[in-house]
Design a protein around this motif. Structure first.
Motif, PDB file in Angstrom:
ATOM      1  N   SER A 147       0.845  -1.194   0.000  1.00  7.74           N
ATOM      2  CA  SER A 147       0.000   0.000   0.000  1.00  7.74           C
ATOM      3  C   SER A 147       0.875   1.237   0.000  1.00  7.74           C
ATOM      4  O   SER A 147       2.049   1.186   0.377  1.00  7.74           O
ATOM      5  CB  SER A 147      -0.931   0.011   1.212  1.00  7.74           C
ATOM      6  N   GLN A 167      -6.672  -7.350  -6.913  1.00  7.25           N
ATOM      7  CA  GLN A 167      -7.190  -6.030  -7.268  1.00  7.25           C
ATOM      8  C   GLN A 167      -6.351  -4.902  -6.679  1.00  7.25           C
ATOM      9  O   GLN A 167      -5.537  -5.112  -5.801  1.00  7.25           O
ATOM     10  CB  GLN A 167      -8.634  -5.882  -6.805  1.00  7.25           C
ATOM     11  N   LYS A 181      -7.160  -1.102  -4.984  1.00  4.90           N
ATOM     12  CA  LYS A 181      -8.268  -0.321  -4.434  1.00  4.90           C
ATOM     13  C   LYS A 181      -7.791   1.046  -3.964  1.00  4.90           C
ATOM     14  O   LYS A 181      -6.705   1.170  -3.413  1.00  4.90           O
ATOM     15  CB  LYS A 181      -8.890  -1.045  -3.234  1.00  4.90           C
ATOM     16  N   CYS A 182      -8.641   2.048  -4.210  1.00  7.31           N
ATOM     17  CA  CYS A 182      -8.426   3.364  -3.629  1.00  7.31           C
ATOM     18  C   CYS A 182      -9.733   3.762  -2.937  1.00  7.31           C
ATOM     19  O   CYS A 182     -10.641   2.942  -2.809  1.00  7.31           O
ATOM     20  CB  CYS A 182      -8.008   4.379  -4.692  1.00  7.31           C
ATOM     21  N   ASN A 183      -9.858   4.999  -2.510  1.00 10.12           N
ATOM     22  CA  ASN A 183     -11.038   5.370  -1.746  1.00 10.12           C
ATOM     23  C   ASN A 183     -12.322   5.339  -2.581  1.00 10.12           C
ATOM     24  O   ASN A 183     -13.392   5.067  -2.041  1.00 10.12           O
ATOM     25  CB  ASN A 183     -10.865   6.754  -1.117  1.00 10.12           C
ATOM     26  N   ARG A 206     -12.568   3.846  -5.996  1.00 13.63           N
ATOM     27  CA  ARG A 206     -12.639   2.828  -7.051  1.00 13.63           C
ATOM     28  C   ARG A 206     -11.865   1.589  -6.656  1.00 13.63           C
ATOM     29  O   ARG A 206     -11.007   1.619  -5.790  1.00 13.63           O
ATOM     30  CB  ARG A 206     -12.010   3.363  -8.341  1.00 13.63           C
ATOM     31  N   SER A 207     -12.157   0.533  -7.383  1.00 16.46           N
ATOM     32  CA  SER A 207     -11.313  -0.654  -7.304  1.00 16.46           C
ATOM     33  C   SER A 207     -11.212  -1.237  -8.708  1.00 16.46           C
ATOM     34  O   SER A 207     -12.146  -1.145  -9.504  1.00 16.46           O
ATOM     35  CB  SER A 207     -11.865  -1.672  -6.313  1.00 16.46           C
ATOM     36  N   THR A 264      -9.702  -4.710 -10.903  1.00 14.90           N
ATOM     37  CA  THR A 264      -9.096  -6.029 -10.882  1.00 14.90           C
ATOM     38  C   THR A 264      -7.723  -5.922 -11.543  1.00 14.90           C
ATOM     39  O   THR A 264      -7.469  -4.989 -12.315  1.00 14.90           O
ATOM     40  CB  THR A 264      -9.947  -7.069 -11.634  1.00 14.90           C
TER      41      THR A 264
END
Length: 93
Positions: free
Chosen positions: A5, A35, A37-39, A41-42, A44
Motif C-alpha cells: 500500500s 485487485q 483499491k483506492c477510496n 474505485r477498485s 481487478t
C-alpha cells in the motif's frame, strides 16, 4: 490479501458563499492479490495495464494507474518502487 500500500493525497475545492478553500485529504492505495483499491474505485488486476511514476519535486510525485477505463493519477509523497515492483510481480505470475 494485502500485498502493498501507499498513501496518496487528494485536494478538494470547497466554495462556501463568497469564500473558497481547499481541503487536503489522505487516502491509501492498496494492492491486493486480485485487485487495486483506492477510496473511490477498485480495479481487478486484469483491468490494470501498467503503473508508472513521475517525480515532480524532491518529495512528491505522481503515480499513474493505467487501466482499461483510463489513466488515474495519485499524488504521493513516498517512494513507490516497492508498490510498483509488487504489482509487476503479481502480473507476471
Amino acid at each position: 490479501m494485502l500485498i502493498s500500500s501507499i498513501m496518496y493525497s487528494y485536494v478538494v475545492r470547497k466554495v462556501d458563499r463568497f469564500q473558497q478553500y481547499y481541503i487536503k485529504q489522505e487516502y491509501e492505495l492498496q494492492l491486493f492479490t486480485t485487485q487495486v483499491k483506492c477510496n473511490a474505485r477498485s480495479f481487478t488486476l486484469e483491468q490494470v495495464l501498467d503503473i508508472s511514476y513521475k517525480p515532480f519535486s524532491s518529495e512528491k510525485g505522481l503515480l499513474y494507474l493505467h487501466t482499461h477505463q483510463g489513466v488515474f493519477k495519485y499524488e504521493i509523497q513516498a517512494d513507490p518502487s516497492t508498490f510498483i515492483s509488487e504489482y509487476k510481480r503479481l502480473k507476471t505470475t
